[in-house]
Motif scaffolding. Structure first.
Motif, PDB file in Angstrom:
ATOM      1  N   GLU A 217      37.997  14.984   0.122  1.00  0.00           N
ATOM      2  CA  GLU A 217      37.036  15.959   0.634  1.00  0.00           C
ATOM      3  C   GLU A 217      36.863  15.873   2.137  1.00  0.00           C
ATOM      4  OE1 GLU A 217      33.330  16.126  -1.438  1.00  0.00           O
ATOM      5  OE2 GLU A 217      34.300  16.066  -3.396  1.00  0.00           O
ATOM      6  N   GLY A 218      37.050  14.722   2.721  1.00  0.00           N
ATOM      7  CA  GLY A 218      36.837  14.534   4.155  1.00  0.00           C
ATOM      8  C   GLY A 218      37.953  15.111   5.000  1.00  0.00           C
ATOM      9  N   SER A 219      37.917  14.744   6.277  1.00  0.00           N
ATOM     10  CA  SER A 219      38.895  15.289   7.222  1.00  0.00           C
ATOM     11  C   SER A 219      40.009  14.306   7.583  1.00  0.00           C
ATOM     12  CB  SER A 219      38.183  15.743   8.498  1.00  0.00           C
ATOM     13  OG  SER A 219      37.578  14.622   9.138  1.00  0.00           O
ATOM     14  N   VAL A 220      40.020  13.127   6.946  1.00  0.00           N
ATOM     15  CA  VAL A 220      41.106  12.171   7.193  1.00  0.00           C
ATOM     16  C   VAL A 220      41.895  11.960   5.900  1.00  0.00           C
ATOM     17  CG1 VAL A 220      40.031  10.992   9.157  1.00  0.00           C
ATOM     18  CG2 VAL A 220      39.590  10.182   6.854  1.00  0.00           C
ATOM     19  N   PRO A 221      43.207  11.756   6.006  1.00  0.00           N
ATOM     20  CA  PRO A 221      44.077  11.719   4.828  1.00  0.00           C
ATOM     21  C   PRO A 221      44.272  10.343   4.192  1.00  0.00           C
ATOM     22  CG  PRO A 221      45.411  11.660   6.790  1.00  0.00           C
ATOM     23  CD  PRO A 221      43.972  11.799   7.251  1.00  0.00           C
ATOM     24  N   TYR A 222      43.574   9.336   4.688  1.00  0.00           N
ATOM     25  CA  TYR A 222      43.901   7.963   4.322  1.00  0.00           C
ATOM     26  C   TYR A 222      43.272   7.462   3.025  1.00  0.00           C
ATOM     27  CZ  TYR A 222      44.869   8.044   9.331  1.00  0.00           C
ATOM     28  OH  TYR A 222      45.320   8.380  10.572  1.00  0.00           O
ATOM     29  N   THR A 223      44.066   6.687   2.289  1.00  0.00           N
ATOM     30  CA  THR A 223      43.556   5.832   1.226  1.00  0.00           C
ATOM     31  C   THR A 223      43.388   4.461   1.868  1.00  0.00           C
ATOM     32  OG1 THR A 223      44.713   7.017  -0.535  1.00  0.00           O
ATOM     33  CG2 THR A 223      44.088   4.733  -0.988  1.00  0.00           C
ATOM     34  N   PRO A 224      42.234   3.815   1.706  1.00  0.00           N
ATOM     35  CA  PRO A 224      42.078   2.468   2.275  1.00  0.00           C
ATOM     36  C   PRO A 224      43.147   1.525   1.706  1.00  0.00           C
ATOM     37  CG  PRO A 224      39.947   3.358   1.614  1.00  0.00           C
ATOM     38  CD  PRO A 224      41.004   4.295   1.080  1.00  0.00           C
ATOM     39  N   PRO A 225      43.902   0.851   2.572  1.00  0.00           N
ATOM     40  CA  PRO A 225      45.044   0.076   2.089  1.00  0.00           C
ATOM     41  C   PRO A 225      44.692  -1.150   1.242  1.00  0.00           C
ATOM     42  CG  PRO A 225      44.793  -0.174   4.457  1.00  0.00           C
ATOM     43  CD  PRO A 225      43.833   0.882   4.028  1.00  0.00           C
ATOM     44  N   ILE A 226      43.599  -1.825   1.511  1.00  0.00           N
ATOM     45  CA  ILE A 226      43.293  -3.040   0.739  1.00  0.00           C
ATOM     46  C   ILE A 226      42.984  -2.710  -0.726  1.00  0.00           C
ATOM     47  CG2 ILE A 226      41.778  -5.052   0.523  1.00  0.00           C
ATOM     48  CD1 ILE A 226      43.767  -5.209   2.881  1.00  0.00           C
ATOM     49  N   PRO A 227      42.095  -1.753  -1.032  1.00  0.00           N
ATOM     50  CA  PRO A 227      41.903  -1.415  -2.449  1.00  0.00           C
ATOM     51  C   PRO A 227      43.186  -0.898  -3.113  1.00  0.00           C
ATOM     52  CG  PRO A 227      40.101  -0.531  -1.146  1.00  0.00           C
ATOM     53  CD  PRO A 227      41.135  -1.050  -0.187  1.00  0.00           C
ATOM     54  N   LEU A 228      43.997  -0.137  -2.366  1.00  0.00           N
ATOM     55  CA  LEU A 228      45.262   0.349  -2.916  1.00  0.00           C
ATOM     56  C   LEU A 228      46.181  -0.826  -3.240  1.00  0.00           C
ATOM     57  CD1 LEU A 228      47.090   2.810  -3.565  1.00  0.00           C
ATOM     58  CD2 LEU A 228      47.888   2.678  -1.195  1.00  0.00           C
ATOM     59  N   TYR A 229      46.284  -1.753  -2.320  1.00  0.00           N
ATOM     60  CA  TYR A 229      47.109  -2.950  -2.498  1.00  0.00           C
ATOM     61  C   TYR A 229      46.657  -3.747  -3.716  1.00  0.00           C
ATOM     62  CZ  TYR A 229      48.860  -7.663  -1.449  1.00  0.00           C
ATOM     63  OH  TYR A 229      49.443  -8.897  -1.522  1.00  0.00           O
ATOM     64  N   LEU A 230      45.362  -4.021  -3.798  1.00  0.00           N
ATOM     65  CA  LEU A 230      44.850  -4.817  -4.921  1.00  0.00           C
ATOM     66  C   LEU A 230      45.041  -4.098  -6.252  1.00  0.00           C
ATOM     67  CD1 LEU A 230      41.599  -6.251  -3.309  1.00  0.00           C
ATOM     68  CD2 LEU A 230      43.725  -7.474  -3.834  1.00  0.00           C
ATOM     69  N   GLY A 231      44.793  -2.789  -6.273  1.00  0.00           N
ATOM     70  CA  GLY A 231      44.996  -2.023  -7.500  1.00  0.00           C
ATOM     71  C   GLY A 231      46.442  -2.017  -7.940  1.00  0.00           C
ATOM     72  N   LEU A 232      47.350  -1.854  -6.992  1.00  0.00           N
ATOM     73  CA  LEU A 232      48.771  -1.858  -7.325  1.00  0.00           C
ATOM     74  C   LEU A 232      49.217  -3.235  -7.811  1.00  0.00           C
ATOM     75  CD1 LEU A 232      51.458  -0.450  -7.535  1.00  0.00           C
ATOM     76  CD2 LEU A 232      51.798  -0.846  -5.092  1.00  0.00           C
ATOM     77  N   CYS A 233      48.722  -4.289  -7.162  1.00  0.00           N
ATOM     78  CA  CYS A 233      49.049  -5.644  -7.624  1.00  0.00           C
ATOM     79  C   CYS A 233      48.585  -5.829  -9.065  1.00  0.00           C
ATOM     80  CB  CYS A 233      48.399  -6.699  -6.730  1.00  0.00           C
ATOM     81  SG  CYS A 233      49.220  -6.926  -5.144  1.00  0.00           S
TER      82      CYS A 233
END
Length: 117
Positions: free
Chosen positions: A86-102
């Motif tokens: 919904e916001g104006s930046v395209p980013y997924t925070p990398p640390i939660p993404l990293y931990l979830g993928l692990c």
């Protein structure tokens, strides 16, 4: 070779890289993250936009592919946007993404290993 295109009107103040993972992890990870940025799929993989240099001090699991500049090197078809924040930046925070993928892939986070003196 293709580059993931951030939707018009979105700012990229931190530059853009991308993390790819097997498509089977995509929907499960998307529903578990507290915030997700732009996410694309190209069939076999889901691509997550992260700030540039999100690979610094992180050893992404073997099931992931880290792409500086958000380049899709071997796209068999144009990646399709499946989630836009919904916001104006395209980013997924990398640390939660990293931990979830692990967690989904059964990998141990790089900093969770034994500490040597």
């Amino acid at each position: 070779m293709a580059r993931l295109a951030v939707p018009a009107g979105m700012r990229q103040p931190l530059g853009c890289d991308a993390v790819a993972m097997p498509a089977e992890f995509g929907p499960r990870l998307l529903e578990r993250l507290p915030r997700a940025g732009c996410v694309y799929e190209d069939g076999p993989r889901w691509w997550w936009i992260v700030p540039a240099d999100s690979d610094v001090a992180l050893q992404w699991p073997p099931s992931a592919f880290y792409s500086p500049g958000a380049v899709v090197p071997d796209a068999t078809r144009e990646p399709v946007l499946v989630h836009r924040p919904e916001g104006s930046v395209p980013y997924t925070p990398p640390i939660p993404l990293y931990l979830g993928l692990c967690r989904l892939s059964g990998a141990v986070p790089g900093w969770a290993g034994a500490v040597r003196a």
